[in-house]
Design a protein around this motif. Structure first.
Motif, PDB file in Angstrom:
ATOM      1  N   ARG A  74       0.829  -1.204   0.000  1.00 23.35           N
ATOM      2  CA  ARG A  74       0.000   0.000   0.000  1.00 23.35           C
ATOM      3  C   ARG A  74       0.875   1.271   0.000  1.00 23.35           C
ATOM      4  O   ARG A  74       0.501   2.278  -0.610  1.00 23.35           O
ATOM      5  N   ALA A  75       2.024   1.239   0.686  1.00 22.39           N
ATOM      6  CA  ALA A  75       2.893   2.411   0.715  1.00 22.39           C
ATOM      7  C   ALA A  75       3.421   2.729  -0.684  1.00 22.39           C
ATOM      8  O   ALA A  75       3.578   3.908  -1.046  1.00 22.39           O
ATOM      9  N   ASP A  76       3.688   1.695  -1.477  1.00 20.61           N
ATOM     10  CA  ASP A  76       4.143   1.924  -2.856  1.00 20.61           C
ATOM     11  C   ASP A  76       3.055   2.595  -3.679  1.00 20.61           C
ATOM     12  O   ASP A  76       3.325   3.502  -4.480  1.00 20.61           O
ATOM     13  N   LEU A  77       1.812   2.143  -3.489  1.00 24.40           N
ATOM     14  CA  LEU A  77       0.696   2.762  -4.196  1.00 24.40           C
ATOM     15  C   LEU A  77       0.506   4.200  -3.730  1.00 24.40           C
ATOM     16  O   LEU A  77       0.218   5.095  -4.539  1.00 24.40           O
ATOM     17  N   ALA A  78       0.688   4.429  -2.430  1.00 24.14           N
ATOM     18  CA  ALA A  78       0.553   5.786  -1.890  1.00 24.14           C
ATOM     19  C   ALA A  78       1.534   6.739  -2.569  1.00 24.14           C
ATOM     20  O   ALA A  78       1.176   7.863  -2.935  1.00 24.14           O
ATOM     21  N   GLU A  79       2.764   6.289  -2.753  1.00 24.35           N
ATOM     22  CA  GLU A  79       3.760   7.148  -3.398  1.00 24.35           C
ATOM     23  C   GLU A  79       3.424   7.358  -4.873  1.00 24.35           C
ATOM     24  O   GLU A  79       3.662   8.443  -5.424  1.00 24.35           O
ATOM     25  N   ALA A  80       2.866   6.343  -5.525  1.00 25.03           N
ATOM     26  CA  ALA A  80       2.453   6.509  -6.922  1.00 25.03           C
ATOM     27  C   ALA A  80       1.349   7.558  -7.024  1.00 25.03           C
ATOM     28  O   ALA A  80       1.342   8.372  -7.954  1.00 25.03           O
ATOM     29  N   PHE A  81       0.406   7.545  -6.070  1.00 25.63           N
ATOM     30  CA  PHE A  81      -0.654   8.556  -6.059  1.00 25.63           C
ATOM     31  C   PHE A  81      -0.057   9.956  -5.864  1.00 25.63           C
ATOM     32  O   PHE A  81      -0.469  10.920  -6.527  1.00 25.63           O
ATOM     33  N   ALA A  82       0.898  10.073  -4.944  1.00 23.34           N
ATOM     34  CA  ALA A  82       1.512  11.376  -4.686  1.00 23.34           C
ATOM     35  C   ALA A  82       2.293  11.854  -5.911  1.00 23.34           C
ATOM     36  O   ALA A  82       2.222  13.034  -6.289  1.00 23.34           O
TER      37      ALA A  82
END
Length: 208
Positions: A74-82
């Motif tokens: 989920r943290a990887d996806l969070a950074e992709a969103f940012a």
């Protein structure tokens, strides 16, 4: 067919249709921020995913797939969103970037729906592939509803950004369609008004 047997069959069909309509009417969108743990267990997830296989699929091309985003990613996806937000708005504030990241941590079950686009000259066009994918997604949502869970589809501008397809390893012939969120509703809303058949149905030669 014996008249009594025929009557029983018709009654069974009517009961099945009534159950199906009740399930359809029970499905509603619950925003991901209102979906809490617990989410589907392993057996329930298999049921949800198996439902997708019963979608119409012209020539059995399987023009879609689903990618589950586990907690560890989920943290990887969070950074992709940012990164996607920064890509389209270089002036995004730290608070806005954090809001973008937060979206990756909502809902116990989070999946990305991906469609495979038609290669050049293929007889099954993109529109049929997207319809098949939509049917697969709806099947999954209905099974999740039958299991007692809430669900939602989300998309947004990040879907077309460079960071998201890079994270998911999408091929040039693939397109991210939407995220699917499933979990236990923190609260349910009253059922909303749905359009009636006469609002979206016409008869050829008698359109108004």
């Amino acid at each position: 067919m014996d008249a009594r047997v025929q009557t029983d069959v018709l009654a069974d069909h009517a009961a099945s249709a009534a159950w199906a309509m009740a399930l359809l009417e029970a499905r509603q969108t619950i925003l991901p921020k209102r979906l809490e743990a617990p989410g589907p267990d392993a057996g329930q997830l298999r049921q949800i995913l198996a439902a997708a296989a019963h979608a119409p699929d012209h020539d059995r091309r399987l023009p879609w797939r689903f990618v589950i985003i586990p907690e560890a990613r989920r943290a990887d996806l969070a950074e992709a969103f940012a990164q996607a937000l920064q890509e389209r708005d270089a002036q995004a504030t730290p608070a806005q970037l954090q809001q973008a990241r937060d979206k990756a941590f909502r809902a116990p079950l989070l999946m990305l729906a991906v469609a495979q686009l038609a290669p050049a000259g293929d007889e099954i066009p993109d529109v049929e592939r997207f319809i098949s994918a939509g049917c697969a997604v709806q099947n999954m949502l209905l099974v999740a509803t039958a299991q007692g869970y809430g669900s939602a589809l989300t998309s947004g501008k990040a879907m077309g950004s460079a960071p998201l397809p890079a994270l998911f390893g999408l091929r040039p012939d693939e397109q991210a369609l939407c995220f699917i969120s499933v979990g236990t509703p923190a609260a349910r809303r009253p059922a909303r008004h749905r359009p009636q058949p006469h609002e979206y149905t016409s008869e050829l030669g008698n359109e108004t």
